[in-house]
Write a protein that holds these residues in place. Structure first.
Motif: not given
Ligand SMILES: O=C(O)CCC(=O)C(=O)O
Length: 224
Positions: A15-19, A116-117, A167-169, A186-192
């Motif tokens: 699921t996605v929690l938007r923003r 933004q992916l 989107d970011p956030g 290509q390059d993506r930042r990810q916090w997990a």
């Protein structure tokens, strides 16, 4: 609203929690900059960078507790204990994989991406429901899908899947049994952050221990 996210996670595996992390996004960016600055080795072109124990590395990573709706969602699913956290500089495709397959759980991963992916820029893809043994998914099916070129002649990108545009956030939450990958980016930042329920039975204790070990030992959870 939370019930919808809980149902989506249970039935489809994501699921996605938007923003939900919009307010904390600048803090996350600062932590990642610190990680980058403190990494001694210069990165080669195809290098990825992972910082395990991210919460221990920087206490500001505990800001996941303030993400809108995430704590409530975790309580609803039962996966309330943070067992691992990491920060990643991802580059290129992540091949199809699952982070292990567990009967107990749910073992959940919440991730925020810095860009933004979409399908052209490396958004996470999942095979919906592939986290569910009760629907008949077996180790054999998973194995066949991982060998998609040989078994069905499809490239990883062509494997039918749901693309999780974000989107970011946004906070993407998924059951780590699920088959997932990323293509075209290509390059993506990810916090997990990874969450598990409190184990109560011998089987749950065994799965929790295996899950934790896999986070650090098994190369498949390093996405490539
Ligand atoms: O975004 C990606 O490239 C893959 C991420 C992944 O496999 C994960 O977070 O477990």
């Amino acid at each position: 609203m939370i019930a919808d996210h809980t149902d989506a996670l249970t039935h489809f595996g994501f699921t996605v929690l938007r923003r939900a992390a919009t307010r904390q996004f600048t803090v996350l960016e600062d932590v990642l900059t610190r990680m980058r600055d403190e990494t001694a080795a210069p990165l080669r072109d195809d290098d990825r960078l992972t910082k395990f124990h991210a919460v221990e590395f920087d206490e500001r990573m505990t800001c996941y507790r303030e993400f809108t709706a995430l704590p409530t969602l975790l309580v609803h699913t039962g996966a309330t204990t943070l067992v691992a956290s990491d920060i990643n500089l991802l580059r290129g495709p992540s091949f199809w994989h699952s982070d292990g397959f567990y009967d107990t759980g749910p073992f959940l991963r919440a991730v925020v991406y810095g860009e933004q992916l979409d399908e052209h820029t490396g958004a996470l893809r999942v095979v919906p429901c592939s986290h569910r043994r009760d629907l008949g998914w077996t180790a054999d099916d998973v194995e066949q899908l991982l060998r998609h070129e040989d078994t069905v002649g499809l490239t990883g990108e062509q494997v039918p899947a749901h693309v999780i545009r974000c989107d970011p956030g946004d906070v993407v939450v998924f059951n780590t049994n699920i088959l997932h990958s990323s293509w075209g980016g290509q390059d993506r930042r990810q916090w997990a952050w990874n969450f598990a329920p409190t184990p109560r039975t011998p089987q749950e204790r065994a799965d929790s221990a295996r899950y934790l070990l896999n986070r650090y030992v098994n190369a498949t959870v390093r996405f490539s």
